[in-house]
Design a protein around this motif. Structure first.
Motif, PDB file in Angstrom:
ATOM      1  N   LEU A  96      -7.060  45.033  16.665  1.00 16.97           N
ATOM      2  CA  LEU A  96      -6.356  46.227  16.219  1.00 16.97           C
ATOM      3  C   LEU A  96      -5.852  46.092  14.782  1.00 16.97           C
ATOM      4  O   LEU A  96      -5.340  47.030  14.213  1.00 16.97           O
ATOM      5  CB  LEU A  96      -5.180  46.487  17.162  1.00 16.97           C
ATOM      6  CG  LEU A  96      -4.787  47.945  17.347  1.00 16.97           C
ATOM      7  CD1 LEU A  96      -5.951  48.732  17.906  1.00 16.97           C
ATOM      8  CD2 LEU A  96      -3.595  48.043  18.284  1.00 16.97           C
ATOM      9  N   PHE A  97      -6.001  44.860  14.237  1.00 19.85           N
ATOM     10  CA  PHE A  97      -5.507  44.648  12.885  1.00 19.85           C
ATOM     11  C   PHE A  97      -6.361  45.432  11.894  1.00 19.85           C
ATOM     12  O   PHE A  97      -7.585  45.338  11.891  1.00 19.85           O
ATOM     13  CB  PHE A  97      -5.578  43.151  12.559  1.00 19.85           C
ATOM     14  CG  PHE A  97      -5.093  42.820  11.170  1.00 19.85           C
ATOM     15  CD1 PHE A  97      -3.754  42.556  10.956  1.00 19.85           C
ATOM     16  CD2 PHE A  97      -5.968  42.804  10.103  1.00 19.85           C
ATOM     17  CE1 PHE A  97      -3.312  42.266   9.680  1.00 19.85           C
ATOM     18  CE2 PHE A  97      -5.521  42.528   8.828  1.00 19.85           C
ATOM     19  CZ  PHE A  97      -4.184  42.247   8.618  1.00 19.85           C
ATOM     20  N   ARG A  98      -5.718  46.249  11.086  1.00 13.69           N
ATOM     21  CA  ARG A  98      -6.421  46.956  10.015  1.00 13.69           C
ATOM     22  C   ARG A  98      -5.380  47.441   9.021  1.00 13.69           C
ATOM     23  O   ARG A  98      -4.186  47.379   9.286  1.00 13.69           O
ATOM     24  CB  ARG A  98      -7.230  48.123  10.574  1.00 13.69           C
ATOM     25  CG  ARG A  98      -6.382  49.202  11.210  1.00 13.69           C
ATOM     26  CD  ARG A  98      -7.210  50.049  12.131  1.00 13.69           C
ATOM     27  NE  ARG A  98      -7.555  49.306  13.327  1.00 13.69           N
ATOM     28  CZ  ARG A  98      -8.387  49.772  14.265  1.00 13.69           C
ATOM     29  NH1 ARG A  98      -8.987  50.918  14.129  1.00 13.69           N
ATOM     30  NH2 ARG A  98      -8.621  49.066  15.357  1.00 13.69           N
ATOM     31  N   GLU A  99      -5.852  47.915   7.910  1.00 15.86           N
ATOM     32  CA  GLU A  99      -4.910  48.397   6.901  1.00 15.86           C
ATOM     33  C   GLU A  99      -4.228  49.649   7.422  1.00 15.86           C
ATOM     34  O   GLU A  99      -4.855  50.502   8.032  1.00 15.86           O
ATOM     35  CB  GLU A  99      -5.650  48.651   5.591  1.00 15.86           C
ATOM     36  CG  GLU A  99      -6.032  47.325   4.940  1.00 15.86           C
ATOM     37  CD  GLU A  99      -7.005  47.472   3.793  1.00 15.86           C
ATOM     38  OE1 GLU A  99      -7.455  48.592   3.523  1.00 15.86           O
ATOM     39  OE2 GLU A  99      -7.312  46.445   3.160  1.00 15.86           O
ATOM     40  N   GLY A 100      -2.947  49.729   7.195  1.00 16.84           N
ATOM     41  CA  GLY A 100      -2.174  50.859   7.688  1.00 16.84           C
ATOM     42  C   GLY A 100      -1.647  50.649   9.089  1.00 16.84           C
ATOM     43  O   GLY A 100      -1.001  51.525   9.654  1.00 16.84           O
ATOM     44  N   GLN A 101      -1.930  49.482   9.660  1.00 20.35           N
ATOM     45  CA  GLN A 101      -1.523  49.209  11.030  1.00 20.35           C
ATOM     46  C   GLN A 101      -0.184  48.447  11.047  1.00 20.35           C
ATOM     47  O   GLN A 101       0.076  47.615  10.189  1.00 20.35           O
ATOM     48  CB  GLN A 101      -2.600  48.341  11.701  1.00 20.35           C
ATOM     49  CG  GLN A 101      -2.246  47.814  13.059  1.00 20.35           C
ATOM     50  CD  GLN A 101      -2.230  48.935  14.084  1.00 20.35           C
ATOM     51  OE1 GLN A 101      -3.067  49.824  14.062  1.00 20.35           O
ATOM     52  NE2 GLN A 101      -1.245  48.899  14.945  1.00 20.35           N
ATOM     53  N   GLY A 102       0.651  48.750  12.034  1.00 23.25           N
ATOM     54  CA  GLY A 102       1.889  48.011  12.192  1.00 23.25           C
ATOM     55  C   GLY A 102       1.599  46.623  12.724  1.00 23.25           C
ATOM     56  O   GLY A 102       0.772  46.458  13.610  1.00 23.25           O
ATOM     57  N   VAL A 103       2.256  45.635  12.160  1.00 21.78           N
ATOM     58  CA  VAL A 103       2.049  44.264  12.639  1.00 21.78           C
ATOM     59  C   VAL A 103       3.394  43.548  12.767  1.00 21.78           C
ATOM     60  O   VAL A 103       4.379  43.918  12.123  1.00 21.78           O
ATOM     61  CB  VAL A 103       1.151  43.439  11.686  1.00 21.78           C
ATOM     62  CG1 VAL A 103      -0.286  43.875  11.774  1.00 21.78           C
ATOM     63  CG2 VAL A 103       1.670  43.498  10.263  1.00 21.78           C
TER      64      VAL A 103
END
Lengths: 152, 250, 241, 212
Positions: A96-103
């Motif tokens: 689910l890691f991608r740019e714009g993603q909450g981490v």
């Protein structure tokens, strides 16, 4: 009989006082940062300790992900749209890691201001939507911050 | 007023009569089995085949259709057990204890299912199957509490004594329910907040939450049907000496 | 023996003692019993010390590694030692009929239970907090954490005693209730462990410890409010249920 | 200080096994009631019911005209109960045991009163020994010293004669009769036979329940 009544009142008053103490202390404790969770703004303000395992929460900044072609090493920037923190990581990222993603990144803050990650967890919020809806929302630029703003 | 109170009492005692309850369970049971089967079948087909994939998680988000109902049931069952324990301790209605005793294993199973489906879901989304955050830890504690309740009942050679002890432990254990509920809002956890709340529309389109709602209702109906079924055999077991059971079995 | 006098109804009127005096007497009784049966409260402390010794031998004697583990190890061993002491809490009173006498006292049973639990804390939690610095030394616990460790153990072990007494009361009528008792009680100890160890870790790192300490206090307040009634109910069930 | 414990239609069921059924009894001033019956006939359960520890499955039990469940606090200030295990802690001395008993009874007693009670039951000189070092009969006497120390009108005693020697049995019999004659009430189970002249009341448990 009157004695019993008085005793009962004392017990109820005591119980209420104890519960009030418990609630008060809990509310007090919840205001503090008890689980070492920091946002980029807090780190920029110098609130976060250095060289300690802690959790950094924020959104992966657009166009910040750089992968090393030869290894798993990756670097990216976590932002809360006010401040940025550069992160280095050397392991497999979640799908689910991608740019714009909450981490949520678990690791340590180095003296150079870089965050060395031990584990990167992609955070999902309670917003679910089909891809077409997301595209439509993106087109009108009204996608909720929920594209991952779950830093707080 | 007084007459009304006496009427209430009669009703409570009628409800508390094992024979009457046995017959009522028998009549209600098919309704809930059918409802559960219908809801779960429609919900499962809808959620697996027709509802759209999530724009980020793709198809893996479909685990929500098992995970959320299981997690909701895990807590609802405990609340039902708490209610039954209060009724049993205050009014000494044995039927309430029988109900609590047949519910406990189902609650434990739902907690386990919630944890397991969460772990399976966690791998593709979070990147880990387990993390020691407040929601996951409090749910694990819940599983241990269920196991403790089941073990405590089994330890007593006198069932009546075990029933009362279990009721007290259930009342103590209920402190964990608000901790589970509010863990996601009190602490910064990885776990997302609740999908369904009573006050707000869910943050997902109808095509996603309708099947979820069907699944949740289906789980509730399944739980009710199973409880009625198991309650009937529990009544027969505990009342096996009475004349009406011996006649019914003949 | 002298012939009986008919004192039954013509007894001298005796002044009531009051609840506070009865509770003080109850605590004194428990302390007197502990003095005579020293092993009952010393053994859990010895157990904790011995388990602590196992870690440098079993994991690594490296001070830096032990120092990071120390807060958690000290808390886990304290928890296990309390657990070990709980089975005896009501056992002998149950066997010799003293518990039945407590149940039939005109004094409120929850208050007597609170007094008994207080005595248990005096005999386990307090000595544990006192020897904690010594055990910390064995694990190279950084000096910054010692004061917080003692304070957190004092608060947390009181909660341990109260919750544990509920479990002990529930299982006292079972011939082999010890393992079951651990199973029932451990889940409820987890939050105390988390925030207790958290407070010590925060102190070592130089962070403020007020938040975890406040949570330990909140849990203790809730336990004082609820546990005595649960203990009393459980004892009534165990004795006559 | 009147004793008025009344049971009507009492039934007791333990784990689906019926021990008592339709039992009536009255315990009033001047009652000395002996409950008889073979083993397992529910003697101890009846005593536990009378002390308010065990709720009857049917019937009513009342104290001074009020249901026992509601008059519990008042009832416990009138009741002295010695169970099958009489509550003597072996690691405490006779003095400490009795001081605790008095405290539980909410009474202020001094050391002299405890010593006097111990002397009455023949434990002079054993006050400061842990009860575990005494014989079973002497431990029983520590428990019986409560009868002297704690003035209560109603005594409920489960097998109080156990482990006593002949002198002790004779003393206790006299003490029970004296308590009755002074207007107190005693309910007990025992295998001891009272002298025929004692005219005690009997309640026989078993196949049929005669009213007391």
């Amino acid at each position: 009989m009157r004695l019993q009544r008085k005793r009962r009142l004392t017990i109820i008053a005591g119980l209420m006082a104890l519960v009030a103490i418990a609630v008060g202390l809990t509310l007090y404790a919840l205001r503090a940062n008890i689980d070492l969770f920091f946002t980029p703004s807090q780190i920029a303000a110098g609130d976060a300790p250095h060289d300690r395992t802690m959790r950094l929460g924020g959104v992966v900044k657009d166009d910040s992900v750089q992968r090393d072609p030869d290894s798993l090493a990756v670097s990216f920037v976590v932002t809360d749209f006010a401040q940025d923190v550069p992160v280095r990581f050397d392991d497999i990222l979640p799908d689910l890691f991608r740019e714009g993603q909450g981490v949520v990144v678990i690791g340590t803050l180095g003296d150079d201001g870089d965050f060395a990650a031990q584990q990167v967890l992609a955070k999902h919020d309670e917003n679910y939507m089909p891809p077409e809806v997301a595209d439509a929302l993106k087109a009108t630029n009204s996608l909720p911050e929920g594209a991952g703003n779950s830093a707080g | 007023m007084r007459g009304k109170q006496i009427g209430m009492w009669k009703l409570i005692h009628k409800l508390g009569s094992p024979k009457w309850c046995y017959q009522l369970c028998g009549r209600l049971q098919p309704v809930f089995w059918i409802a559960a089967a219908a809801l779960l079948a429609v919900g499962a087909v809808w959620s697996l085949a027709f509802s759209p994939p999530d724009y980020q998680m793709g198809d893996s988000y479909r685990i929500i259709y098992v995970h959320v109902p299981a997690a909701i049931l895990a807590q609802s069952v405990f609340l039902a057990m708490t209610f039954a324990s209060v009724v049993f301790l205050v009014w000494k209605i044995k039927l309430a204890d029988m109900a609590a005793s047949v519910m406990a294993p189902f609650g434990a199973a739902m907690t386990l299912l919630g944890l397991f489906s969460g772990a399976v879901w966690g791998i593709p989304t979070w990147g880990t199957w387990w993390t020691w955050d407040a929601r996951l830890t409090s749910m694990l504690i819940q599983l241990f509490i269920y196991i403790g309740i089941i073990a405590l009942r089994g330890a007593f050679s006198r069932p009546e004594q075990g029933a009362k002890a279990v009721a007290v432990l259930t009342l103590v254990g209920v402190v964990n329910i608000p901790i589970i509920k509010y863990s996601v809002s009190w602490w910064n956890t990885l776990h997302q907040p609740a999908t369904f709340t009573l006050t707000e529309r869910p943050a997902m389109p109808e095509s996603m939450w309708m099947p979820l709602l069907l699944m949740v209702l289906g789980f509730y109906c399944f739980f009710t049907a199973l409880t009625l079924y198991r309650l009937r055999s529990e009544i027969l077991k505990r009342e096996s000496r009475t004349r009406w059971v011996q006649e019914a079995v003949k | 023996m002298p012939p009986p006098e008919s004192t039954a109804t013509a007894a001298p009127t005796l002044a009531p003692r009051g609840l506070a005096a009865t509770c003080v007497r109850q605590v004194k009784r428990e302390l007197a019993i502990a003095r005579r049966r020293g092993s009952e409260w010393i053994n859990p402390l010895l157990f904790q010390a011995l388990v602590i010794v196992l870690f440098p031998l079993g994991i690594s004697p490296e001070p830096a590694l032990l120092a990071t583990l120390a807060p958690g190890l000290l808390w886990v061993t304290a928890l296990l030692a309390v657990l070990l002491s709980l089975d005896a809490l009501f056992r002998s009173d149950f066997d010799d009929g003293s518990l039945e006498q407590m149940l039939l006292s005109p004094q409120p049973l929850p208050a007597l239970c609170l007094a008994k639990t207080f005595a248990h804390w005096l005999l386990t939690g307090v000595p544990m907090a006192l020897i904690a610095p010594l055990l910390g030394l064995l694990l190279s616990l950084p000096a910054a954490g010692v004061a917080t460790l003692m304070a957190a153990l004092l608060l947390g072990s009181a909660t341990f005693s109260l919750i544990g007494a509920v479990g002990a009361a529930l299982t006292v009528s079972l011939p082999r209730g010890g393992v079951l008792l651990s199973l029932l009680i451990l889940p409820f100890y987890i939050p105390v462990l988390i925030f207790g160890a958290g407070a010590v870790n925060a102190a070592i790192a130089g962070d403020p410890v007020t938040a975890p300490m406040a949570l330990l206090g909140a849990m203790l307040a809730l336990a004082i409010a609820g546990a005595p009634f649960a203990i009393a109910g459980a004892l009534r069930i165990s004795v006559d249920g | 200080m009147t004793v008025a414990l009344t049971g009507r239609g009492l039934a007791c069921e333990r784990d689906e096994r019926e021990l008592l059924h339709g039992l009536d009894l009255d315990v009033v001033d001047g009652t000395l009631l002996r409950i008889e019956g073979p083993n397992g006939s529910g003697k101890t359960s009846l005593l536990k019911m009378l002390t308010g520890q065990l709720a009857p499955t049917a019937g009513t039990l009342s104290w001074r005209g009020q249901p026992l469940a509601r008059a519990r606090a008042d009832y416990r200030t009138a009741l002295l109960y010695l169970g099958h295990e009489p509550g003597v802690t072996t690691s405490l001395t006779a003095m400490e045991n009795l001081a605790w008993s008095a405290a539980l009874a909410d009474l202020c007693v001094d050391a002299a009163a405890i010593e006097a009670a111990l002397q009455t039951v023949g434990l002079y000189g054993f006050e400061d020994l842990p009860a575990g070092q005494l014989s079973a009969g002497q431990r029983r006497r520590i428990a019986l010293a409560r009868l002297e120390l704690i003035p209560r009108p109603l005594w409920i005693l489960d097998e109080p004669f156990t482990a006593l020697d002949r002198a002790g049995v004779a003393w206790l019999e006299q003490r029970l009769l004296a308590h009755r004659d002074a207007g107190g009430a005693v309910v007990l189970t025992t295998h001891h036979e009272f002298a025929p002249t004692a005219c005690i009341e009997r309640l026989r448990l078993g196949a049929t329940h005669a009213a007391a």
